[in-house]
Design a protein around this motif. Structure first.
Motif, PDB file in Angstrom:
ATOM      1  N   LEU A 114       0.769  -1.127  -0.138  1.00  0.00           N
ATOM      2  CA  LEU A 114      -0.033  -0.097  -0.096  1.00  0.00           C
ATOM      3  C   LEU A 114       0.730   1.256   0.012  1.00  0.00           C
ATOM      4  CD1 LEU A 114       0.200   1.293   3.102  1.00  0.00           C
ATOM      5  CD2 LEU A 114      -1.412  -0.500   3.595  1.00  0.00           C
ATOM      6  N   THR A 115       0.361   2.316  -0.262  1.00  0.00           N
ATOM      7  CA  THR A 115       0.756   3.611  -0.347  1.00  0.00           C
ATOM      8  C   THR A 115       0.082   4.686   0.611  1.00  0.00           C
ATOM      9  OG1 THR A 115      -0.174   4.499  -2.020  1.00  0.00           O
ATOM     10  CG2 THR A 115       1.853   3.572  -2.739  1.00  0.00           C
ATOM     11  N   CYS A 116       0.779   5.387   1.261  1.00  0.00           N
ATOM     12  CA  CYS A 116       0.074   6.511   2.222  1.00  0.00           C
ATOM     13  C   CYS A 116       0.847   7.727   2.140  1.00  0.00           C
ATOM     14  CB  CYS A 116      -0.090   5.805   3.492  1.00  0.00           C
ATOM     15  SG  CYS A 116       1.516   5.542   4.364  1.00  0.00           S
ATOM     16  N   ARG A 117      -0.082   8.857   2.351  1.00  0.00           N
ATOM     17  CA  ARG A 117       0.320  10.236   2.472  1.00  0.00           C
ATOM     18  C   ARG A 117       1.295  10.610   3.676  1.00  0.00           C
ATOM     19  NH1 ARG A 117      -4.310  14.224   1.936  1.00  0.00           N
ATOM     20  NH2 ARG A 117      -4.856  12.966   0.154  1.00  0.00           N
ATOM     21  N   GLY A 118       2.558  10.943   3.388  1.00  0.00           N
ATOM     22  CA  GLY A 118       3.321  11.609   4.560  1.00  0.00           C
ATOM     23  C   GLY A 118       2.492  12.493   5.359  1.00  0.00           C
ATOM     24  N   GLY A 119       2.932  12.860   6.369  1.00  0.00           N
ATOM     25  CA  GLY A 119       2.589  13.844   7.154  1.00  0.00           C
ATOM     26  C   GLY A 119       1.310  13.777   8.165  1.00  0.00           C
ATOM     27  N   THR A 120       0.768  12.590   7.948  1.00  0.00           N
ATOM     28  CA  THR A 120      -0.674  12.300   8.469  1.00  0.00           C
ATOM     29  C   THR A 120      -0.622  11.249   9.557  1.00  0.00           C
ATOM     30  OG1 THR A 120      -1.138  10.187   6.835  1.00  0.00           O
ATOM     31  CG2 THR A 120      -1.502  12.344   6.237  1.00  0.00           C
ATOM     32  N   GLY A 121       0.494  10.766   9.809  1.00  0.00           N
ATOM     33  CA  GLY A 121       0.816   9.670  11.021  1.00  0.00           C
ATOM     34  C   GLY A 121       0.202   8.383  10.585  1.00  0.00           C
ATOM     35  N   VAL A 122      -0.396   8.262   9.443  1.00  0.00           N
ATOM     36  CA  VAL A 122      -1.018   6.918   8.997  1.00  0.00           C
ATOM     37  C   VAL A 122      -0.041   5.907   8.845  1.00  0.00           C
ATOM     38  CG1 VAL A 122      -1.488   7.120   6.836  1.00  0.00           C
ATOM     39  CG2 VAL A 122      -3.035   5.859   8.117  1.00  0.00           C
ATOM     40  N   ASP A 123       1.153   6.332   8.402  1.00  0.00           N
ATOM     41  CA  ASP A 123       2.129   5.081   8.159  1.00  0.00           C
ATOM     42  C   ASP A 123       2.615   4.430   9.632  1.00  0.00           C
ATOM     43  OD1 ASP A 123       3.230   7.922   8.696  1.00  0.00           O
ATOM     44  OD2 ASP A 123       5.226   7.239   8.730  1.00  0.00           O
ATOM     45  N   ARG A 124       2.576   5.150  10.678  1.00  0.00           N
ATOM     46  CA  ARG A 124       2.923   4.575  12.145  1.00  0.00           C
ATOM     47  C   ARG A 124       1.598   3.564  12.418  1.00  0.00           C
ATOM     48  NH1 ARG A 124       3.949   9.949  13.064  1.00  0.00           N
ATOM     49  NH2 ARG A 124       2.178  10.287  14.313  1.00  0.00           N
TER      50      ARG A 124
END
Length: 175
Positions: free
Chosen positions: A129-139
């Motif tokens: 998957l990919t996710c948008r940086g700066g949102t914290g969703v990667d954590r």
């Protein structure tokens, strides 16, 4: 009460409208699912149609979570990789939990259901998957077992002067 998950649900107008409403609500609450608020269901609909076409062509599968009232409360689209050398993993797109259900552990439940669904597809060894940086969703994704495997700096422009990294994450399924 937990969400009830279903892979490849029967598709009708009610489900279509439920997904469009969910996507609109998540986007307008600041969710990083391809849009920047404010958006309407009419803004969402063309992208939803693209997902539906991929489903009709057998390239994408839909996982939904319904709440206790039967409303669409969560989604994830599992998209098979069309490249013959990469057919052993799939993409996870448009992972959403309705804002009124956030903070209840349903996001983790959705990610667990998506991993189970992927494990049930013959030949699939990993989910990407990919996710948008700066949102914290990667954590959050990391807490679900995903590992960051790449990052494209400033690839996502959410507004003039507000560019975000595109973070690529992978979950090996370890059959």
């Amino acid at each position: 009460m937990a969400l009830t998950f279903e892979l490849d649900p029967s598709f009708d107008r009610t489900l279509r409208d439920g997904i469009a409403e969910l996507w609109t609500e998540v986007s307008n609450a600041g969710g990083a699912v391809g849009f920047v608020p404010p958006v309407t269901a009419d803004d969402i609909r063309p992208e939803l149609v693209r997902h539906l076409v991929a489903m009709a062509e057998g390239r994408t599968r839909l996982l939904i979570g319904r709440d206790e009232d039967g409303a669409v409360a969560a989604t994830a689209f599992l998209t098979l990789n069309g490249h013959r050398l990469m057919a052993h993993w799939l993409w996870l797109y448009t992972v959403m939990v309705h804002p009124r259900h956030q903070g209840k552990g349903y996001g983790r439940d959705l990610m667990d259901a998506a991993a189970r669904a992927a494990r049930g597809i013959e030949g699939i060894e990993a989910v990407r998957l990919t996710c948008r940086g700066g949102t914290g969703v990667d954590r959050f994704y990391a807490s679900c077992g995903y590992k960051e495997v790449g990052r494209v700096p400033d690839a996502i422009r959410v507004a003039d002067g507000d560019d975000r990294d595109d973070i690529i994450m992978l979950l090996p399924l370890g059959r």
